[in-house]
Structure formats: structure tokens, C-alpha cells
Design a protein around this motif. Structure first.
Motif, mmCIF file in Angstrom:
data_model
loop_
_atom_site.group_PDB
_atom_site.id
_atom_site.type_symbol
_atom_site.label_atom_id
_atom_site.label_comp_id
_atom_site.label_asym_id
_atom_site.label_seq_id
_atom_site.Cartn_x
_atom_site.Cartn_y
_atom_site.Cartn_z
ATOM 1 N N UNK A 18 -48.805 2.309 -8.112
ATOM 2 C CA UNK A 18 -49.128 3.056 -9.324
ATOM 3 C C UNK A 18 -48.189 4.252 -9.451
ATOM 4 N N UNK A 19 -46.895 3.979 -9.493
ATOM 5 C CA UNK A 19 -45.905 5.056 -9.567
ATOM 6 C C UNK A 19 -46.104 5.852 -10.845
ATOM 7 N N UNK A 20 -45.865 7.122 -10.731
ATOM 8 C CA UNK A 20 -45.987 8.036 -11.863
ATOM 9 C C UNK A 20 -44.615 8.242 -12.489
ATOM 10 N N UNK A 21 -44.589 8.607 -13.764
ATOM 11 C CA UNK A 21 -43.302 8.966 -14.362
ATOM 12 C C UNK A 21 -42.726 10.184 -13.628
ATOM 13 N N UNK A 22 -41.429 10.186 -13.426
ATOM 14 C CA UNK A 22 -40.750 11.300 -12.765
ATOM 15 C C UNK A 22 -39.812 11.964 -13.772
ATOM 16 N N UNK A 23 -39.780 13.296 -13.741
ATOM 17 C CA UNK A 23 -38.919 14.043 -14.650
ATOM 18 C C UNK A 23 -37.758 14.644 -13.862
ATOM 19 N N UNK A 24 -36.584 14.534 -14.442
ATOM 20 C CA UNK A 24 -35.347 15.022 -13.846
ATOM 21 C C UNK A 24 -34.679 15.966 -14.844
ATOM 22 N N UNK A 25 -34.138 17.076 -14.358
ATOM 23 C CA UNK A 25 -33.409 18.015 -15.208
ATOM 24 C C UNK A 25 -31.919 17.786 -14.996
ATOM 25 N N UNK A 26 -31.185 17.720 -16.095
ATOM 26 C CA UNK A 26 -29.752 17.468 -16.030
ATOM 27 C C UNK A 26 -29.040 18.610 -15.312
ATOM 28 N N UNK A 27 -28.220 18.256 -14.354
ATOM 29 C CA UNK A 27 -27.391 19.211 -13.628
ATOM 30 C C UNK A 27 -26.094 19.396 -14.427
ATOM 31 N N UNK A 28 -25.937 20.538 -15.118
ATOM 32 C CA UNK A 28 -24.757 20.714 -15.974
ATOM 33 C C UNK A 28 -23.445 20.745 -15.194
ATOM 34 N N UNK A 175 -8.841 6.269 -35.177
ATOM 35 C CA UNK A 175 -9.626 5.091 -35.565
ATOM 36 C C UNK A 175 -11.068 5.446 -35.905
ATOM 37 N N UNK A 176 -11.728 4.542 -36.585
ATOM 38 C CA UNK A 176 -13.130 4.725 -36.982
ATOM 39 C C UNK A 176 -14.036 4.884 -35.769
ATOM 40 N N UNK A 177 -13.835 4.056 -34.761
ATOM 41 C CA UNK A 177 -14.708 4.090 -33.587
ATOM 42 C C UNK A 177 -14.096 4.943 -32.485
ATOM 43 N N UNK A 178 -14.850 5.959 -32.075
ATOM 44 C CA UNK A 178 -14.419 6.877 -31.027
ATOM 45 C C UNK A 178 -15.230 6.559 -29.773
ATOM 46 N N UNK A 179 -14.549 6.443 -28.653
ATOM 47 C CA UNK A 179 -15.221 6.142 -27.384
ATOM 48 C C UNK A 179 -15.830 7.424 -26.824
ATOM 49 N N UNK A 180 -17.124 7.364 -26.516
ATOM 50 C CA UNK A 180 -17.842 8.497 -25.933
ATOM 51 C C UNK A 180 -18.247 8.110 -24.523
ATOM 52 N N UNK A 181 -17.988 9.015 -23.577
ATOM 53 C CA UNK A 181 -18.281 8.776 -22.165
ATOM 54 C C UNK A 181 -19.208 9.872 -21.663
ATOM 55 N N UNK A 182 -20.276 9.464 -21.007
ATOM 56 C CA UNK A 182 -21.243 10.415 -20.439
ATOM 57 C C UNK A 182 -21.376 10.114 -18.957
ATOM 58 N N UNK A 183 -21.109 11.107 -18.133
ATOM 59 C CA UNK A 183 -21.397 11.006 -16.704
ATOM 60 C C UNK A 183 -22.513 12.005 -16.454
ATOM 61 N N UNK A 184 -23.613 11.503 -15.912
ATOM 62 C CA UNK A 184 -24.799 12.353 -15.795
ATOM 63 C C UNK A 184 -25.373 12.317 -14.383
ATOM 64 N N UNK A 185 -25.813 13.483 -13.924
ATOM 65 C CA UNK A 185 -26.621 13.584 -12.710
ATOM 66 C C UNK A 185 -27.807 14.477 -13.062
ATOM 67 N N UNK A 186 -29.002 14.063 -12.641
ATOM 68 C CA UNK A 186 -30.213 14.812 -12.957
ATOM 69 C C UNK A 186 -31.081 14.913 -11.707
ATOM 70 N N UNK A 187 -31.687 16.081 -11.534
ATOM 71 C CA UNK A 187 -32.427 16.421 -10.326
ATOM 72 C C UNK A 187 -33.927 16.318 -10.565
ATOM 73 N N UNK A 188 -34.620 15.606 -9.684
ATOM 74 C CA UNK A 188 -36.064 15.421 -9.826
ATOM 75 C C UNK A 188 -36.783 16.755 -9.693
ATOM 76 N N UNK A 189 -37.751 16.959 -10.574
ATOM 77 C CA UNK A 189 -38.527 18.213 -10.578
ATOM 78 C C UNK A 189 -39.855 18.028 -9.869
#
Length: 189
Positions: A18-28, A175-189
């Protein structure tokens, strides 16, 4: 009488069924939002946004989640101050009127191993809100050895149709389509 433990009973005993939702805050400091686009078909122009914040909620058992990210559009950096000013202007991002871009992802897709494969939601850029899917090219969670907390992160990307967001200046230059790249790390609260 012989007792048999089922896998579900064993997992429940360890609190995993019965895992609970976990919240993570983005590490800027370990998160990057960048873009790339061809310039007159000659070279690739790249830029990034240095100020961003947000949170991620993941419920691995239910295979659901939510992502909320806010980007300060005035933090754009291409490495060329004059070009940064041009991109902040009315013809492109119009940061005087629209200083913030937001993404709210409410559909998180998982693979069979429980890793995030995509996040779909609403991107608001330059006052226009449209659906966007960020596809994960990698994703993992670890017990971070230095932070002593769980950290999740990955690399995500999408193609944005710039004119649909009101960024339609100079179609011959980019061009019409621009490539967007996201690298993310987030820390569990």
C-alpha cells in the motif's frame, strides 16, 4: 497447520503493498531546461533557462503522478547577451508581459519495471496553454549517498511547435519545431 505466506502478504508486512504517493522537490542545481533550433539551416542555436522550480509527486503502486514546474523566462542564457535580449523581446518570448512559463503534468506513464517513460500535461508559454508530452530517455531513483534521501531524476525531451505558442517571428530563420530538453533531479520530502 502449515502456514503459507503469499507475496502480497509479505509485501504488506513490509508496508510495500500500500505505497503512498511520494513528493519530490526539484533540485535547481541539478535540473536544466534548455532548447535547440537550427539557425537558417546552418548551425544549431542552444539556450537554457537558469531559474526553475517545482515539484513531482509519484505513486508507484497506482502508477500515477503529477509534475509542476515554473520557469523564469528572464533567466534565459544563450551565451550571447545581445541575443538573450532579442529572445526576451516581443518577437519571441515577450518576457515583460509573460515572465513565467509553467508546465503541469497530470498524466505520468510508467513501464513494466515502474520507471517513468513520459509525462503529459499543459504547457503555458507566452499566455497560450497547450498539451505537451515530455518523453523520458532515461529515468531512475536512488538513495542518494550524500543527501541521505531518495532522489529521482531523468532526461526528458519534446518538440514544441513554436508558432502555436505565439513565438512565430522569423520563420525563415528557425524551424517550426524547437527541441526542448529537460534534465531533472528531485529530492524526496
Amino acid at each position: 497447520m502449515k502456514k503459507t505466506l503469499t507475496l502480497a502478504a509479505l509485501l504488506a508486512g513490509f508496508g510495500l503493498a500500500h505505497a503512498e504517493p511520494a513528493t519530490y522537490v526539484i533540485d535547481p542545481n541539478h535540473t536544466s531546461a534548455s532548447f535547440e533550433a537550427k539557425h537558417f539551416g546552418l548551425s544549431t542555436i542552444r539556450g537554457r533557462f537558469d531559474k526553475k522550480e517545482g515539484s513531482v509527486t509519484i505513486d508507484r503502486a497506482a502508477k500515477t503522478g503529477k509534475v509542476q514546474v515554473s520557469i523564469d523566462m528572464n533567466s534565459i542564457s544563450t551565451g550571447v547577451t545581445m541575443f538573450d535580449g532579442h529572445l526576451k523581446g516581443e518577437a519571441f518570448f515577450d518576457t515583460a508581459k509573460f515572465p513565467t512559463t509553467t508546465f503541469v503534468g497530470d498524466q505520468v506513464s510508467f513501464d513494466a519495471a515502474g520507471k517513468v517513460t513520459a509525462v503529459t500535461g499543459q504547457l503555458t508559454l507566452k499566455g497560450k496553454t497547450l498539451p505537451v508530452t515530455l518523453t523520458a530517455t532515461s529515468f531512475n531513483c536512488i538513495d542518494h549517498p550524500m543527501m541521505k534521501k531518495e532522489v529521482c531524476g531523468g532526461d526528458f525531451e519534446t518538440l514544441l511547435p513554436r508558432s502555436q505558442f505565439g513565438v512565430s517571428a522569423y520563420p525563415q530563420a528557425s524551424p517550426e519545431n524547437v527541441r526542448v530538453l529537460i534534465q531533472i533531479e528531485a529530492i524526496k520530502q
